[in-house]
Enzyme design. Sequence first.
Site, PDB file in Angstrom:
ATOM      1  N   GLY A   1      28.805  40.583  42.944  1.00 40.34           N
ATOM      2  CA  GLY A   1      27.574  40.836  43.676  1.00 40.34           C
ATOM      3  C   GLY A   1      27.263  39.824  44.769  1.00 40.34           C
ATOM      4  N   LEU A   2      27.145  38.550  44.392  1.00 33.35           N
ATOM      5  CA  LEU A   2      26.786  37.549  45.401  1.00 33.35           C
ATOM      6  C   LEU A   2      27.890  37.398  46.428  1.00 33.35           C
ATOM      7  CD1 LEU A   2      24.880  34.590  43.764  1.00 33.35           C
ATOM      8  CD2 LEU A   2      24.213  35.987  45.737  1.00 33.35           C
TER       9      LEU A   2
ATOM     10  N   ASP B   1      22.228  40.624  37.766  1.00 44.53           N
ATOM     11  CA  ASP B   1      23.521  40.470  38.430  1.00 44.53           C
ATOM     12  C   ASP B   1      24.152  41.826  38.730  1.00 44.53           C
ATOM     13  OD1 ASP B   1      25.766  38.529  39.195  1.00 44.53           O
ATOM     14  OD2 ASP B   1      26.781  40.053  37.986  1.00 44.53           O
TER      15      ASP B   1
ATOM     16  N   ASP C   1      67.937  64.312  28.259  1.00 45.71           N
ATOM     17  CA  ASP C   1      66.544  64.471  27.829  1.00 45.71           C
ATOM     18  C   ASP C   1      66.103  63.335  26.909  1.00 45.71           C
ATOM     19  OD1 ASP C   1      66.490  66.701  29.347  1.00 45.71           O
ATOM     20  OD2 ASP C   1      66.032  68.126  27.753  1.00 45.71           O
TER      21      ASP C   1
END
Lengths: 545, 434
Positions: free
Chosen positions: A409-410, A274, A36
């Site tokens: 994004g782009l 953006d 343990d």
Amino acid sequence: MKLTVWTYEGPPHVGAMRVATGMKGLHYVLHAPQGDTYADLLFTMIERRNKRPPVTYTTFQAQDLGSDTADIFKQACRDAVARFQPQAIIVGASCTAELIQDDPGGLAETMGLDIPVVALELPSYSRKENFGTDETFFQLVRHLARPMERSEAISCNIIGPTGLGFRHRDDVAEIANLLREMGVAINVIAPMDATPMDLTRLGAAHFNVVLYPEHADAAARWMERNLDQPRTKTIPLGVGATRDFIAEVQAITGLTTAPDERRLRLPWWSASVDSTYLTGKRVFLFGDATHVKAMARVARDEMGFEVAGLGCYNREFARDIRALGKEYGVEALITDDYLEVERAIEEAAPEMILGTQMERHIGKRLGIPCAVISAPVHVQDFPARYSPVMGFEGANVLFDTLVHPLVMGLEEHLLAMFREDFEFNDEAGPSHHGGHAPRPVEQAHPTPAVSEPQHVADLAREATSEAVQAASGALVVSAPDATPIAANSGSDVAVWLADAEKELKKIPFFVRGKAKRNTEKYAAEKGVTEISVDTLYEAKAHYAR
Amino acid sequence: MNDLAPLPNRGCQDTPVLKERGQREVFCGLTGIIWLHRKMQDAFFLVVGSRTCAHLLQSAAGVMIFAEPRFGTAILEEKDLAGMADANEELDREVDRLLSRRPDIRQLFLVGSCPSEVIKLDLERAAQRLTGIHGPRVRVLNYSGSGIETTFTQGEDACLSAMVPSLPDTDAQNLVLVGSLPDVVEDQAISLLERLGISDVQVLPGRDAAHDPAVGPNTRYALLQPFLGDTAQALERRGATRIDAPFPFGDEGTTAWLAAIAALYGVSRETFEAVTAGPRARARKAIAVQAEKLRGKSIFFFPDSQLEVPLARFLTRECGMEAVEIGTPFLHKGLAAADLALIPEGPTISEGQDVDLQLDRCIAARPDITVCGLGLANPLEARGLTTKWAIELVFTPVHFYEQAGDLAGLFSRPLDRKRVLRLHPNASAQEAPA
């Protein structure tokens, strides 16, 4: 008996360890077999702690059973107190020691130790790690905290942060600063960095700030009743929640100073053009209830995402999360079975997962990007830099965290335009991720053997941006009902002709799976055995009605 | 035959063993599943245990092996313990479900844990019952990986010894290599033996059930790992005879191991030299590069994998290091004798553990390298000691000639890192080390 491969939570004594390791001057004597002690590495490796957790394990062996395990426990107690000289000890049993019923609490109490001994009853076969943190902290507070005169200045305790918590270190710093700016003094922060002695001073605070209900709910309720301290209920995670939290603190204290918001960037970052491409991104949230609840709000209201599914692994909060699911129009998933989570994610086909380290692996399998927002976490989720997720800086961190896994994004527009370019295509994944290209869903899971219920999903929910929608709109179709569709394997399933398969590949990968399944469903209904390009468009027309 | 360096008297064979009992900072035998399930490609390991067992397996692996691992934990719940549910029925149901989902599984190991041992769940009978149901397609075996009975690598010993009674019989003279090594290393060993003219070589465990070795009165076996005492005994009970040798680490260990087998098979000295000269030279060259950095450095072993004695032999004899303490969870004097004999007298040999006392000794000795478990490494580093994680020695290919340099490299890398980092200690981001 339940078959488990990976677990979201450890056993409850690991929760107790998280409290003990977070604190100072406290020692945990744990009646437990050899082996343990693995739990130490959670703290020394994952959290990179430079000290051993303050835990003494009795590590009894088979030969000790039935004879002197109780003596071994008492000896371990004596040795630990002599060596580590703690201000207080907590004692308890792990799963195996629970079975041999030595009663560590009773044994320790008869030993005449001159420090407080707090006995823990943590049922290993019915409860889990978060119960362990909550119960341990509650027992410590109940034993050590007393009503006392309030501090002269308005002050609060910050309760809930533990060892091995997701961003606890920095959340505490961020929120403590926020409160100080409002004119609230910090009385005690606990369990993290507090000593047992500090816990005796909890009563001096005017109220409690509960940052992590999973770990401090029971203690907060007890202090509300016995020390007459109100508690905050808003978790300051995200912009709106942080502002609500400030209002809640103002209502409790009567203070009116508002913290400086100039450092908060998320609102403008999210509003700037953006970020337009983030609109309507479908996200699936899974983790502990507190983080999921707060992050759902961030996702929908502050990032403009759509919540495609959510759930939590800690049943203690099942009711809250079911209610949350209703609010967001999805059915909440309450489970600690990661296979069930994987199935739900696959079915919801989100564009991003906000989850735990388990969902990171699920995302890898399904080819879906994932941001980690909740424990359990791994070593890479303990960053060297300051990175809270709460308060204003936390909101800034969250914006970055939620955007980073996605294609920019782009880039997304360009991928849609040039998706047949052999070097620049939608399966390559975000260009800023180097070798971590997500794989398309249908390749990660070649042949699901069982039929899956089909969600009603419209075109706008499927695609990620207008450009992608426009590019793929001709082919993406949606099933109008929720009846199970035929499996896409087996003899009764139509064969895809080469042209149709090629046409299908022109659809961006994150919606391709759904288009494929809809077409196959249409083909099965019509008894079509070969799917041609025409079948694709017929299916589209069929479901477009 | 080959001319080995003469033995340094009796080495550490007569060194009194410091036996300690107290807190043991070691894994339990369940941990072995992490490499065993990859080695046996048609096997599934079903731990019958608690949430702690499942949590151990996912934590000890360090990273999660998410590609549908061939292991899992049947977690005992309150109703199993209270007798409200028949644990055997529950187990049968879970096994049914598992085997129908994974038709590729041919061997199923029911692995006992601390809780299953304490409640005396009879997994041997369960295995027999399940073999009756799912055999002969699936062989169901059982062993205990519990912490109350096994330490770390002893789990592999328990697993392999459980396999021995079901191995096919043979009267043929065959050679069985015992221990699960990475396939690439195993292939190297078999290729070396083949070139020595020894062809009937099999390995326990086989890569799948169909490739398990046969055993009988004419079987000779050589251990690949020092922690396989029970497996050795089980093989002896089947009539097999052990080939005694140091373990195949480094140039010397590998050569001595091969030589012991070669001697038995009457391999000529010329053939032995011809086969081993090339790889020996490569191993020596590779070790020499690392030994430059290790020579004269002191090393302290905390008990972990039972590899400590043969590794101390390699590091002292072939890399010029000085052993301060060689701690091992369990010292099998018979299996360790050949290696102990080669280690120059001097180090403390300790068995078992009282971790607090051992830490005191280690900190007082300030060794150049400390080999220890993951729970102790960062705390010792924070006190200025240099450490090597012991678990890496089990997860990395380190046996035989071609890995000898890599093995030495595992110990020199932490020293290299200390050298290349030009960092001045700052006020620690965390609390001061105790």
